[in-house]
Write an enzyme that holds these catalytic residues in place. Sequence first.
Site, PDB file in Angstrom:
ATOM      1  N   SER A 209       0.826  -1.203   0.000  1.00  0.00           N
ATOM      2  CA  SER A 209       0.000   0.000   0.000  1.00  0.00           C
ATOM      3  C   SER A 209       0.862   1.255   0.000  1.00  0.00           C
ATOM      4  CB  SER A 209      -0.862  -0.007   1.262  1.00  0.00           C
ATOM      5  OG  SER A 209      -1.480   1.240   1.451  1.00  0.00           O
TER       6      SER A 209
ATOM      7  N   LYS B 221       2.082  -3.749   6.596  1.00  0.00           N
ATOM      8  CA  LYS B 221       2.434  -3.751   5.161  1.00  0.00           C
ATOM      9  C   LYS B 221       3.937  -3.493   5.003  1.00  0.00           C
ATOM     10  CE  LYS B 221      -1.589  -4.507   3.309  1.00  0.00           C
ATOM     11  NZ  LYS B 221      -1.856  -5.773   2.613  1.00  0.00           N
TER      12      LYS B 221
ATOM     13  N   TYR C  74      -1.892  -1.129  10.832  1.00  0.00           N
ATOM     14  CA  TYR C  74      -2.179  -1.692   9.513  1.00  0.00           C
ATOM     15  C   TYR C  74      -1.030  -1.356   8.547  1.00  0.00           C
ATOM     16  CZ  TYR C  74      -3.796  -1.427   4.696  1.00  0.00           C
ATOM     17  OH  TYR C  74      -3.861  -1.508   3.333  1.00  0.00           O
TER      18      TYR C  74
HETATM   19  C1  UD1 Z   1      -7.110   4.820   3.515  1.00  0.00           C
HETATM   20  C2  UD1 Z   1      -6.079   4.433   4.530  1.00  0.00           C
HETATM   21  C3  UD1 Z   1      -4.960   3.681   3.847  1.00  0.00           C
HETATM   22  C4  UD1 Z   1      -5.516   2.496   3.094  1.00  0.00           C
HETATM   23  C5  UD1 Z   1      -6.575   2.975   2.107  1.00  0.00           C
HETATM   24  C6  UD1 Z   1      -7.237   1.854   1.355  1.00  0.00           C
HETATM   25  C7  UD1 Z   1      -6.169   6.134   6.308  1.00  0.00           C
HETATM   26  C8  UD1 Z   1      -5.444   7.246   6.986  1.00  0.00           C
HETATM   27  N1  UD1 Z   1      -5.556   5.609   5.225  1.00  0.00           N
HETATM   28  O1  UD1 Z   1      -6.515   5.724   2.582  1.00  0.00           O
HETATM   29  O2  UD1 Z   1      -4.028   3.248   4.797  1.00  0.00           O
HETATM   30  O3  UD1 Z   1      -4.492   1.817   2.405  1.00  0.00           O
HETATM   31  O4  UD1 Z   1      -7.586   3.707   2.814  1.00  0.00           O
HETATM   32  O5  UD1 Z   1      -8.067   1.104   2.181  1.00  0.00           O
HETATM   33  O6  UD1 Z   1      -7.241   5.720   6.732  1.00  0.00           O
HETATM   34  N2  UD1 Z   1     -12.934  11.072   3.218  1.00  0.00           N
HETATM   35  C9  UD1 Z   1     -14.070  11.855   3.381  1.00  0.00           C
HETATM   36  N3  UD1 Z   1     -15.181  11.274   3.899  1.00  0.00           N
HETATM   37  C10 UD1 Z   1     -15.246   9.946   4.239  1.00  0.00           C
HETATM   38  C11 UD1 Z   1     -14.092   9.148   4.044  1.00  0.00           C
HETATM   39  C12 UD1 Z   1     -12.952   9.750   3.534  1.00  0.00           C
HETATM   40  O7  UD1 Z   1     -14.067  13.048   3.072  1.00  0.00           O
HETATM   41  O8  UD1 Z   1     -16.299   9.489   4.708  1.00  0.00           O
HETATM   42  C13 UD1 Z   1     -11.718  11.691   2.619  1.00  0.00           C
HETATM   43  C14 UD1 Z   1     -10.442  11.489   3.401  1.00  0.00           C
HETATM   44  O9  UD1 Z   1     -10.238  12.530   4.330  1.00  0.00           O
HETATM   45  C15 UD1 Z   1      -9.396  11.485   2.259  1.00  0.00           C
HETATM   46  C16 UD1 Z   1     -10.158  10.876   1.074  1.00  0.00           C
HETATM   47  O10 UD1 Z   1     -11.535  11.039   1.384  1.00  0.00           O
HETATM   48  O11 UD1 Z   1      -9.054  12.806   1.920  1.00  0.00           O
HETATM   49  C17 UD1 Z   1      -9.853   9.407   0.854  1.00  0.00           C
HETATM   50  O12 UD1 Z   1     -10.080   8.683   2.033  1.00  0.00           O
HETATM   51  P1  UD1 Z   1     -10.088   7.072   2.056  1.00  0.00           P
HETATM   52  O13 UD1 Z   1     -10.971   6.564   0.984  1.00  0.00           O
HETATM   53  O14 UD1 Z   1     -10.394   6.637   3.454  1.00  0.00           O
HETATM   54  O15 UD1 Z   1      -8.610   6.662   1.641  1.00  0.00           O
HETATM   55  P2  UD1 Z   1      -7.199   7.111   2.290  1.00  0.00           P
HETATM   56  O16 UD1 Z   1      -7.376   7.823   3.556  1.00  0.00           O
HETATM   57  O17 UD1 Z   1      -6.402   7.766   1.209  1.00  0.00           O
END
Ligand code: UD1
Length: 336
Positions: free
Chosen positions: A124, A153, A149
């Site tokens: 990842s 990795k 997590y």
């Molecule tokens: C997350 C994990 C990462 C993992 C990946 C795939 C964290 C810090 N990182 O990545 O380790 O490999 O998922 O499973 O959790 N967001 C919203 N609303 C939501 C959810 C997310 O605005 O309800 C935003 C987040 O702040 C971020 C973006 O959407 O800016 C992407 O979030 P997400 O899909 O959870 O992925 P990552 O955080 O990049």
Amino acid sequence: MSILVTGGAGYIGSHTCLALLRGGYDVIIVDNLSNSNPESVARVEELAGRKTVFYRADIRDAVELERVFRENSVEAVIHFAGLKAVKESTEKPLEYYENNVGGTLSLCRAMSACGCKKMVFSSSATVYNQSNVSPLTEDMPAGETTNPYGTTKYFIERILADLCKADQDWRASLLRYFNPIGADKSGRIGEAPNGRPNNLVPFVAQVAVGKHPHVEVTGTDYPTPDGTGIRDYLHVSDLADGHIKALERLMKTPGCETFNLGTGKGSSVLEVIAAYERACGKKLPVVKKPRREGDIAVCYSDPSKAQKLLGWKAEKTLDEMCEDSWRWQSLNPEGY
Ligand code: UD1
């Protein structure tokens, strides 16, 4: 040629099994079904018009693994099996180390014992140090992870690198995924999270289908053009194809290599929501929330190494990712 896929019933695993079957490989799946449904395997077989060999087994079970390798002639392993929820990993670190690191050690031992020493590993982008500035390249510092997590990795990457150093017959391809989303075009297989989804797109998909009233945008004051976080979203079918390319290279290249699998293009949370609105044809209510702990403003890949050495490039656009996600979600609102 037979490929063993651990975690083959899961989200990325099922799409990769489909790509393997379509590519003419024979597929053996080992999955304990702790966070997946055997229906995904049935649908993969139906889409490919071919069967897999399925074992419901835990990779930590040495006796079962020994049986799998005895009953099949395995050429290489694609290793997905593991726990993957960031928040849960901070609450249950031992489970994460046991499942992910312990499971990989058990798998590597079984592989070594039967002389099968080629592995494509599901890593990842989370292994990169947060201080790196995107676009991220494979040689940038890694290991300062922010949760168990991510640490699992990183540890597994190190273990596989050490193994390849110690035994020249061992080969590994470490694939650092950015943000996989979307689903197979058929709408028959896709991501089916248990409980409330933690990741953005599965949550947006559930809002679109009426399961939640609104999307929570976690962080609107980042130093980005629209204030929301930027990530490198890639289509899970492109990602699956990346595994086939990695496998092909593994067959002819010794050692341990690391590859980013991403598009190289960043999209903001608001851009993703807008693309999803176009896909599902409705407005999705949004509520602004504070930043989520541990999040960074911007994270996207430099995918040029994968393009150069694997001949792989993510092709599908954000609109296609959202259209395919929506097709899966609307046809299967309750998952499998
Ligand atoms: C997350 C994990 C990462 C993992 C990946 C795939 C964290 C810090 N990182 O990545 O380790 O490999 O998922 O499973 O959790 N967001 C919203 N609303 C939501 C959810 C997310 O605005 O309800 C935003 C987040 O702040 C971020 C973006 O959407 O800016 C992407 O979030 P997400 O899909 O959870 O992925 P990552 O955080 O990049």
